[in-house]
Scaffold this motif. Structure first.
Motif, PDB file in Angstrom:
ATOM      1  N   ALA A   1     -21.754  40.740 -39.298  1.00 55.50           N
ATOM      2  CA  ALA A   1     -22.358  41.492 -40.408  1.00 55.50           C
ATOM      3  C   ALA A   1     -23.734  40.938 -40.774  1.00 55.50           C
ATOM      4  CB  ALA A   1     -21.421  41.471 -41.613  1.00 55.50           C
ATOM      5  N   ASN A   2     -23.911  39.630 -40.659  1.00 52.72           N
ATOM      6  CA  ASN A   2     -25.194  39.016 -41.033  1.00 52.72           C
ATOM      7  C   ASN A   2     -26.112  38.805 -39.836  1.00 52.72           C
ATOM      8  OD1 ASN A   2     -24.102  38.854 -43.572  1.00 52.72           O
ATOM      9  ND2 ASN A   2     -23.628  36.674 -43.462  1.00 52.72           N
ATOM     10  N   ALA A   3     -25.647  39.179 -38.647  1.00 55.63           N
ATOM     11  CA  ALA A   3     -26.421  38.964 -37.414  1.00 55.63           C
ATOM     12  C   ALA A   3     -26.894  37.515 -37.287  1.00 55.63           C
ATOM     13  CB  ALA A   3     -27.597  39.948 -37.320  1.00 55.63           C
ATOM     14  N   THR A   4     -25.939  36.599 -37.475  1.00 60.39           N
ATOM     15  CA  THR A   4     -26.242  35.170 -37.287  1.00 60.39           C
ATOM     16  C   THR A   4     -25.196  34.598 -36.335  1.00 60.39           C
ATOM     17  OG1 THR A   4     -24.943  34.765 -39.271  1.00 60.39           O
ATOM     18  CG2 THR A   4     -27.331  34.644 -39.510  1.00 60.39           C
ATOM     19  N   GLU A   5     -25.631  33.769 -35.405  1.00 60.11           N
ATOM     20  CA  GLU A   5     -24.657  33.249 -34.449  1.00 60.11           C
ATOM     21  C   GLU A   5     -23.754  32.205 -35.098  1.00 60.11           C
ATOM     22  OE1 GLU A   5     -27.125  31.831 -31.259  1.00 60.11           O
ATOM     23  OE2 GLU A   5     -27.645  30.009 -32.345  1.00 60.11           O
ATOM     24  N   THR A   6     -22.590  31.990 -34.480  1.00 58.06           N
ATOM     25  CA  THR A   6     -21.635  31.026 -35.011  1.00 58.06           C
ATOM     26  C   THR A   6     -21.112  30.171 -33.854  1.00 58.06           C
ATOM     27  OG1 THR A   6     -19.700  30.801 -36.441  1.00 58.06           O
ATOM     28  CG2 THR A   6     -19.623  32.590 -34.846  1.00 58.06           C
ATOM     29  N   SER A   7     -20.426  29.058 -34.193  1.00 56.25           N
ATOM     30  CA  SER A   7     -19.930  28.163 -33.136  1.00 56.25           C
ATOM     31  C   SER A   7     -18.697  28.749 -32.463  1.00 56.25           C
ATOM     32  CB  SER A   7     -19.578  26.808 -33.750  1.00 56.25           C
ATOM     33  OG  SER A   7     -18.648  27.004 -34.788  1.00 56.25           O
ATOM     34  N   GLN A   8     -18.449  28.324 -31.225  1.00 56.69           N
ATOM     35  CA  GLN A   8     -17.222  28.726 -30.532  1.00 56.69           C
ATOM     36  C   GLN A   8     -16.026  28.187 -31.307  1.00 56.69           C
ATOM     37  OE1 GLN A   8     -19.052  27.769 -26.309  1.00 56.69           O
ATOM     38  NE2 GLN A   8     -16.946  28.471 -26.060  1.00 56.69           N
ATOM     39  N   LEU A   9     -14.852  28.747 -31.053  1.00 56.17           N
ATOM     40  CA  LEU A   9     -13.664  28.338 -31.797  1.00 56.17           C
ATOM     41  C   LEU A   9     -13.263  26.916 -31.407  1.00 56.17           C
ATOM     42  CD1 LEU A   9     -11.566  31.617 -31.563  1.00 56.17           C
ATOM     43  CD2 LEU A   9     -13.346  30.983 -33.217  1.00 56.17           C
ATOM     44  N   GLU A  10     -12.993  26.101 -32.400  1.00 56.73           N
ATOM     45  CA  GLU A  10     -12.482  24.753 -32.112  1.00 56.73           C
ATOM     46  C   GLU A  10     -10.975  24.812 -31.950  1.00 56.73           C
ATOM     47  OE1 GLU A  10     -13.902  22.093 -35.154  1.00 56.73           O
ATOM     48  OE2 GLU A  10     -15.936  22.837 -34.823  1.00 56.73           O
ATOM     49  N   GLU A  11     -10.372  25.803 -32.594  1.00 57.04           N
ATOM     50  CA  GLU A  11      -8.920  25.973 -32.522  1.00 57.04           C
ATOM     51  C   GLU A  11      -8.546  26.456 -31.121  1.00 57.04           C
ATOM     52  OE1 GLU A  11     -10.981  27.360 -34.747  1.00 57.04           O
ATOM     53  OE2 GLU A  11     -10.465  25.974 -36.362  1.00 57.04           O
ATOM     54  N   GLU A  12      -7.461  25.941 -30.590  1.00 57.19           N
ATOM     55  CA  GLU A  12      -6.957  26.452 -29.309  1.00 57.19           C
ATOM     56  C   GLU A  12      -5.960  27.548 -29.634  1.00 57.19           C
ATOM     57  OE1 GLU A  12      -6.016  24.155 -26.074  1.00 57.19           O
ATOM     58  OE2 GLU A  12      -8.049  23.327 -26.114  1.00 57.19           O
ATOM     59  N   ILE A  13      -6.391  28.775 -29.579  1.00 57.83           N
ATOM     60  CA  ILE A  13      -5.455  29.846 -29.921  1.00 57.83           C
ATOM     61  C   ILE A  13      -5.038  30.592 -28.658  1.00 57.83           C
ATOM     62  CG2 ILE A  13      -6.338  30.082 -32.295  1.00 57.83           C
ATOM     63  CD1 ILE A  13      -7.709  32.688 -31.364  1.00 57.83           C
ATOM     64  N   SER A  14      -3.845  31.163 -28.706  1.00 61.14           N
ATOM     65  CA  SER A  14      -3.338  31.907 -27.544  1.00 61.14           C
ATOM     66  C   SER A  14      -4.091  33.235 -27.439  1.00 61.14           C
ATOM     67  CB  SER A  14      -1.848  32.183 -27.720  1.00 61.14           C
ATOM     68  OG  SER A  14      -1.676  33.070 -28.806  1.00 61.14           O
ATOM     69  N   ILE A  15      -3.963  33.893 -26.316  1.00 63.18           N
ATOM     70  CA  ILE A  15      -4.620  35.198 -26.150  1.00 63.18           C
ATOM     71  C   ILE A  15      -3.975  36.216 -27.099  1.00 63.18           C
ATOM     72  CG2 ILE A  15      -5.233  37.017 -24.479  1.00 63.18           C
ATOM     73  CD1 ILE A  15      -6.613  34.142 -24.210  1.00 63.18           C
ATOM     74  N   ASP A  16      -2.668  36.107 -27.301  1.00 62.07           N
ATOM     75  CA  ASP A  16      -2.015  36.997 -28.276  1.00 62.07           C
ATOM     76  C   ASP A  16      -2.631  36.809 -29.657  1.00 62.07           C
ATOM     77  OD1 ASP A  16      -0.435  37.751 -26.216  1.00 62.07           O
ATOM     78  OD2 ASP A  16       1.464  37.096 -27.096  1.00 62.07           O
ATOM     79  N   SER A  17      -2.864  35.552 -30.044  1.00 57.68           N
ATOM     80  CA  SER A  17      -3.479  35.289 -31.361  1.00 57.68           C
ATOM     81  C   SER A  17      -4.908  35.817 -31.403  1.00 57.68           C
ATOM     82  CB  SER A  17      -3.485  33.793 -31.682  1.00 57.68           C
ATOM     83  OG  SER A  17      -2.178  33.321 -31.804  1.00 57.68           O
ATOM     84  N   ALA A  18      -5.608  35.711 -30.278  1.00 55.51           N
ATOM     85  CA  ALA A  18      -6.988  36.218 -30.231  1.00 55.51           C
ATOM     86  C   ALA A  18      -6.996  37.740 -30.466  1.00 55.51           C
ATOM     87  CB  ALA A  18      -7.629  35.877 -28.892  1.00 55.51           C
ATOM     88  N   TYR A  19      -6.020  38.457 -29.886  1.00 54.90           N
ATOM     89  CA  TYR A  19      -5.940  39.900 -30.160  1.00 54.90           C
ATOM     90  C   TYR A  19      -5.572  40.162 -31.618  1.00 54.90           C
ATOM     91  CZ  TYR A  19      -7.022  41.478 -25.485  1.00 54.90           C
ATOM     92  OH  TYR A  19      -7.692  41.746 -24.319  1.00 54.90           O
TER      93      TYR A  19
END
Ligand code: OOG
Length: 259
Positions: free
Chosen positions: A17-35
């Motif tokens: 929404a703000n067109a600003t980049e952010t860091s990659q996820l530090e959390e290791e989430i499953s692909i199901d959680s990503a969806y």
């Protein structure tokens, strides 16, 4: 600090929404959680008045998998706010570091809902026979992650980098889609070329991949839905003043001017 799935959705939604980049996820989430994160972002976009208009496939070509280092097919959602009229210049103002890629776009005539005990092949066939139109399109992707770098869970969470798309003149479907020459031009120069079989060896295979993802993750296919089949070449950076053109044999070329 470990973020909840809601927190991750908020972080990515705010970055978009703000067109600003952010860091990659530090959390290791499953692909199901990503969806699940992706669905939470969709909820936010619907709450701000956008309408869901269909799914998009990603990493259906080797060119894209190799460019981004992700080797799994992914699906994201499209909303009306991403639908850009190609007769108007595209402003880069609300985008972070956008890239563009040539695709095939399908339009569904009638809604398709999965039914119990149906095989994935049956669902794929029902999707294929519900498609009424096909066009050349271009997708503007704009990863919300710093330096456009991500892994599979990151990019699925980030709604597969979906940002904008443009659709050329629709043709009736079914029509021959396999083995058509593709050229991608910037300012009149061919910067990449491929053929439509870059998509999964045959673009008709996109329906099977979509059916698999629908059975797993429940994407909706309303009547009139727009489906993006995934890029046929590597993506190109967008810059102000460019003229981008996608040519696919037997279709009208599609041109987009960047403001
Ligand atoms: C992810 C989206 C990939 C495609 O068509 O392959 C995609 C990305 O490259 O940022 O949409």
């Amino acid at each position: 600090m470990t973020l909840s799935l809601q927190d991750i959705a908020e972080k990515l939604h705010t970055a978009q929404a703000n067109a600003t980049e952010t860091s990659q996820l530090e959390e290791e989430i499953s692909i199901d959680s990503a969806y699940e994160v992706q669905r939470l972002i969709l909820d936010r976009r619907l709450a701000q008045g956008e309408t869901y208009i269909g799914p998009k496939l990603g990493f259906t070509s080797k060119a894209k998998m190799e460019q981004m280092g992700v080797h799994n097919i992914i699906v994201g959602f499209l909303t009306d706010a991403m639908d850009h009229d190609p007769s108007e210049e595209l402003s880069l103002k609300d985008l972070i570091h956008p890239r563009i890629e040539p695709e095939l776009v399908f339009e569904l005539g009638s809604a398709v809902e999965p039914v119990a005990d149906e095989s994935v092949e049956e669902l794929a066939e029902r999707i294929r026979s519900a498609v009424r139109k096909v066009a050349v399109g271009m997708e503007v992707i704009d990863s919300r992650y710093k330096d456009f770098k991500f892994n599979l869970a990151d990019v699925v969470s980030d709604n597969t980098s979906a940002a904008r798309f443009v659709v050329g003149q629709y043709q009736d479907f079914p029509r021959e889609l396999a083995g058509l020459k593709v050229e991608f031009l910037i300012n009149g120069e061919v910067v990449d070329s491929a053929d439509t079989n870059a998509i999964l060896g045959d673009p008709n295979e996109a329906f099977l991949e979509l059916a698999k993802m629908i059975q797993k993750y429940g994407f909706h296919l309303p009547a009139g839905a727009t489906i993006l089949g995934g890029s046929m070449t590597a993506a190109q950076w967008l810059e102000a003043g460019q003229v981008i053109e996608a040519r696919v044999e037997t279709f009208e070329p599609l041109t987009l001017k960047v403001a």
